[in-house]
Design a protein around this motif. Sequence first.
Motif, PDB file in Angstrom:
ATOM      1  N   LYS A  25       0.831  -1.204   0.000  1.00 17.57           N
ATOM      2  CA  LYS A  25       0.000   0.000   0.000  1.00 17.57           C
ATOM      3  C   LYS A  25       0.866   1.255   0.000  1.00 17.57           C
ATOM      4  O   LYS A  25       0.606   2.208  -0.728  1.00 17.57           O
ATOM      5  N   ILE A  29       0.922   4.183  -2.869  1.00 14.23           N
ATOM      6  CA  ILE A  29       0.694   5.592  -2.534  1.00 14.23           C
ATOM      7  C   ILE A  29       1.880   6.447  -2.992  1.00 14.23           C
ATOM      8  O   ILE A  29       1.721   7.483  -3.634  1.00 14.23           O
ATOM      9  N   LEU A  44       3.460  16.650  -4.057  1.00 15.72           N
ATOM     10  CA  LEU A  44       3.065  15.439  -3.322  1.00 15.72           C
ATOM     11  C   LEU A  44       1.947  15.746  -2.328  1.00 15.72           C
ATOM     12  O   LEU A  44       0.980  14.998  -2.210  1.00 15.72           O
ATOM     13  N   THR A  47      -1.882  15.570  -3.356  1.00 16.92           N
ATOM     14  CA  THR A  47      -2.491  14.369  -3.943  1.00 16.92           C
ATOM     15  C   THR A  47      -3.030  13.454  -2.855  1.00 16.92           C
ATOM     16  O   THR A  47      -2.317  13.102  -1.926  1.00 16.92           O
ATOM     17  N   PHE A  48      -4.305  13.097  -2.991  1.00 15.28           N
ATOM     18  CA  PHE A  48      -4.937  12.105  -2.119  1.00 15.28           C
ATOM     19  C   PHE A  48      -4.978  10.774  -2.863  1.00 15.28           C
ATOM     20  O   PHE A  48      -5.307  10.737  -4.051  1.00 15.28           O
ATOM     21  N   VAL A  49      -4.660   9.694  -2.173  1.00 19.79           N
ATOM     22  CA  VAL A  49      -4.782   8.347  -2.753  1.00 19.79           C
ATOM     23  C   VAL A  49      -5.654   7.510  -1.835  1.00 19.79           C
ATOM     24  O   VAL A  49      -5.410   7.469  -0.625  1.00 19.79           O
ATOM     25  N   VAL A  50      -6.669   6.885  -2.388  1.00 14.91           N
ATOM     26  CA  VAL A  50      -7.530   6.005  -1.602  1.00 14.91           C
ATOM     27  C   VAL A  50      -7.524   4.613  -2.234  1.00 14.91           C
ATOM     28  O   VAL A  50      -7.867   4.447  -3.407  1.00 14.91           O
ATOM     29  N   ILE A  51      -7.080   3.631  -1.432  1.00 16.87           N
ATOM     30  CA  ILE A  51      -7.027   2.241  -1.907  1.00 16.87           C
ATOM     31  C   ILE A  51      -8.249   1.502  -1.385  1.00 16.87           C
ATOM     32  O   ILE A  51      -8.558   1.556  -0.195  1.00 16.87           O
TER      33      ILE A  51
ATOM     34  N   GLN B   7     -16.038  10.257   1.651  1.00 22.77           N
ATOM     35  CA  GLN B   7     -15.000   9.328   2.104  1.00 22.77           C
ATOM     36  C   GLN B   7     -14.198   9.979   3.211  1.00 22.77           C
ATOM     37  O   GLN B   7     -13.687  11.086   3.048  1.00 22.77           O
ATOM     38  N   VAL B   8     -14.111   9.284   4.336  1.00 17.39           N
ATOM     39  CA  VAL B   8     -13.312   9.768   5.467  1.00 17.39           C
ATOM     40  C   VAL B   8     -12.442   8.629   5.989  1.00 17.39           C
ATOM     41  O   VAL B   8     -12.752   7.455   5.779  1.00 17.39           O
ATOM     42  N   THR B   9     -11.373   8.980   6.668  1.00 17.48           N
ATOM     43  CA  THR B   9     -10.562   7.951   7.300  1.00 17.48           C
ATOM     44  C   THR B   9     -11.338   7.313   8.455  1.00 17.48           C
ATOM     45  O   THR B   9     -12.116   7.979   9.126  1.00 17.48           O
ATOM     46  N   GLU B  53     -15.928   4.679   5.011  1.00 17.82           N
ATOM     47  CA  GLU B  53     -14.809   4.835   5.934  1.00 17.82           C
ATOM     48  C   GLU B  53     -13.622   4.038   5.393  1.00 17.82           C
ATOM     49  O   GLU B  53     -13.759   2.878   5.030  1.00 17.82           O
ATOM     50  N   VAL B  54     -12.487   4.691   5.340  1.00 15.89           N
ATOM     51  CA  VAL B  54     -11.305   4.116   4.710  1.00 15.89           C
ATOM     52  C   VAL B  54     -10.232   3.893   5.775  1.00 15.89           C
ATOM     53  O   VAL B  54      -9.894   4.821   6.520  1.00 15.89           O
ATOM     54  N   GLU B  57      -4.360   2.979   6.733  1.00 12.84           N
ATOM     55  CA  GLU B  57      -3.243   2.544   5.876  1.00 12.84           C
ATOM     56  C   GLU B  57      -3.621   2.556   4.396  1.00 12.84           C
ATOM     57  O   GLU B  57      -2.766   2.378   3.542  1.00 12.84           O
ATOM     58  N   ASN B  58      -4.921   2.742   4.113  1.00 10.04           N
ATOM     59  CA  ASN B  58      -5.387   2.789   2.726  1.00 10.04           C
ATOM     60  C   ASN B  58      -5.537   4.211   2.196  1.00 10.04           C
ATOM     61  O   ASN B  58      -5.923   4.412   1.058  1.00 10.04           O
ATOM     62  N   TRP B  59      -5.260   5.187   3.048  1.00 14.14           N
ATOM     63  CA  TRP B  59      -5.401   6.582   2.628  1.00 14.14           C
ATOM     64  C   TRP B  59      -4.014   7.221   2.556  1.00 14.14           C
ATOM     65  O   TRP B  59      -3.281   7.221   3.538  1.00 14.14           O
ATOM     66  N   GLY B  60      -3.707   7.770   1.406  1.00  8.90           N
ATOM     67  CA  GLY B  60      -2.406   8.397   1.228  1.00  8.90           C
ATOM     68  C   GLY B  60      -2.499   9.881   0.977  1.00  8.90           C
ATOM     69  O   GLY B  60      -3.432  10.360   0.336  1.00  8.90           O
ATOM     70  N   VAL B  61      -1.520  10.591   1.516  1.00  9.83           N
ATOM     71  CA  VAL B  61      -1.393  12.027   1.233  1.00  9.83           C
ATOM     72  C   VAL B  61       0.087  12.382   1.377  1.00  9.83           C
ATOM     73  O   VAL B  61       0.788  11.803   2.212  1.00  9.83           O
ATOM     74  N   LEU B  64       2.586   9.432   1.242  1.00  7.25           N
ATOM     75  CA  LEU B  64       2.727   8.521   2.380  1.00  7.25           C
ATOM     76  C   LEU B  64       1.356   8.099   2.903  1.00  7.25           C
ATOM     77  O   LEU B  64       0.387   8.842   2.767  1.00  7.25           O
ATOM     78  N   PRO B  65       1.289   6.930   3.538  1.00  9.13           N
ATOM     79  CA  PRO B  65       0.067   6.628   4.292  1.00  9.13           C
ATOM     80  C   PRO B  65      -0.180   7.750   5.295  1.00  9.13           C
ATOM     81  O   PRO B  65       0.772   8.298   5.844  1.00  9.13           O
ATOM     82  N   VAL B  66      -1.444   8.051   5.541  1.00  3.93           N
ATOM     83  CA  VAL B  66      -1.780   9.277   6.272  1.00  3.93           C
ATOM     84  C   VAL B  66      -1.161   9.351   7.671  1.00  3.93           C
ATOM     85  O   VAL B  66      -0.759  10.423   8.128  1.00  3.93           O
ATOM     86  N   GLU B  68       1.739   8.163   8.669  1.00  6.19           N
ATOM     87  CA  GLU B  68       3.149   8.564   8.556  1.00  6.19           C
ATOM     88  C   GLU B  68       3.254  10.028   8.158  1.00  6.19           C
ATOM     89  O   GLU B  68       4.132  10.757   8.621  1.00  6.19           O
TER      90      GLU B  68
ATOM     91  N   PRO C   2     -11.029  14.432   4.262  1.00  6.23           N
ATOM     92  CA  PRO C   2     -12.167  13.839   3.534  1.00  6.23           C
ATOM     93  C   PRO C   2     -12.164  14.187   2.045  1.00  6.23           C
ATOM     94  O   PRO C   2     -11.590  15.195   1.623  1.00  6.23           O
ATOM     95  N   TYR C   3     -12.818  13.315   1.305  1.00  7.90           N
ATOM     96  CA  TYR C   3     -13.080  13.541  -0.121  1.00  7.90           C
ATOM     97  C   TYR C   3     -14.581  13.393  -0.310  1.00  7.90           C
ATOM     98  O   TYR C   3     -15.174  12.396   0.111  1.00  7.90           O
TER      99      TYR C   3
END
Lengths: 76, 76, 76, 76, 76, 76
Positions: A25, A29, A44, A47-51, B7-9, B53-54, B57-61, B64-66, B68, C2-3
Amino acid sequence: MPYVNIQVTREGTSPGASATTPEQKRALIQGVSQLLLDVMGKPLASTFVVIEEVDLENWGVGGLPVQEFRAGSKVP
Amino acid sequence: MPYVNIQVTREGTSPGASATTPEQKRALIQGVSQLLLDVMGKPLASTFVVIEEVDLENWGVGGLPVQEFRAGSKVP
Amino acid sequence: MPYVNIQVTREGTSPGASATTPEQKRALIQGVSQLLLDVMGKPLASTFVVIEEVDLENWGVGGLPVQEFRAGSKVP
Amino acid sequence: MPYVNIQVTREGTSPGASATTPEQKRALIQGVSQLLLDVMGKPLASTFVVIEEVDLENWGVGGLPVQEFRAGSKVP
Amino acid sequence: MPYVNIQVTREGTSPGASATTPEQKRALIQGVSQLLLDVMGKPLASTFVVIEEVDLENWGVGGLPVQEFRAGSKVP
Amino acid sequence: MPYVNIQVTREGTSPGASATTPEQKRALIQGVSQLLLDVMGKPLASTFVVIEEVDLENWGVGGLPVQEFRAGSKVP
């Protein structure tokens, strides 16, 4: 300020794993954020990434759930 | 007939909670439906709201994972 | 972080307009961002809002394109 | 069989361009497909990429349409 | 190469079930893939279908979580 | 209250057409709404269908924009 949504089947693709690992993951990202910086100059931080991991029975291809499609089987 | 996807963490943002609470979800649904009525005249009954809800570890910004990213850390 | 994705039909809902106006879009963006701050404490700067306008013939409800549904007509 | 959705604002990011260029789109498609191959072993042929360009007035951040946010202005 | 995303509430709609059953998922995948073949000539193998089940408290309609909307109740 | 999002490439698939026709869109809306009624008992009136047409250069498969992929060409 790009938003990237990555959908993959929930299954292991590295040795011993039954799902996407945290390392994979992080690599997704990092890689896709860097790509948007390299190709389009997007910072960087913007940018939002959602897996999203999708259960195998919820993913269809070829008119079948993916596991049946892979097995080449059309048994109900 | 609007459709709204939020979509929210997946994490707690109210005291003692480890996830979005049912009360917060109701407030989001109510608020965004009312907003579409106020701004665009869309009847409440014709608006769908879907909250996703995400996992953190699946949300990046920031590449990096959010978690971190928030920690300002790039340690693997 | 959020998105929010808001999908509405592409049509006018204010006097003389044939589409969502820039003022309506600003009000949606402002309102939904404020809602996420009020309900969940999400800072305005960390919320992305994407509005998608969908042509009437591309939106279906009741098994019909939305205009036919509204007209109560099933004429092809 | 991953699916990747990339949303970016509709604006030029290369010299003289007023939108994402076909070359940039090709680079995004190529890069993200290769990333899924490298990180997760997903064959190129099984990855779909969909790029969506979003008009500036339809993208909000910081509670404002993105152009106003960038200008640091809250003037209507 | 169509992509179809189907979102439904997570609840049983067949006798004794508390969620969408694997048989129902297969029928959705099969039916929608066949539809795209019949209507637009899209080969089965080139259609992806992703089913997402959404918890009842995460789905809003009429300005309320769906269960309260169905009950016709506005009790918190 | 299902929500279905159908993404297809913007191109003609019926004689003389250069895009999805209104008749094809109606057939998709009708077919998928009926499918959700037949398989899951969802009333027609509670299903939303949103069709999105995606420009060919914005759709990637096999690491290439779809037209290049179909042509079997990797020429830039």
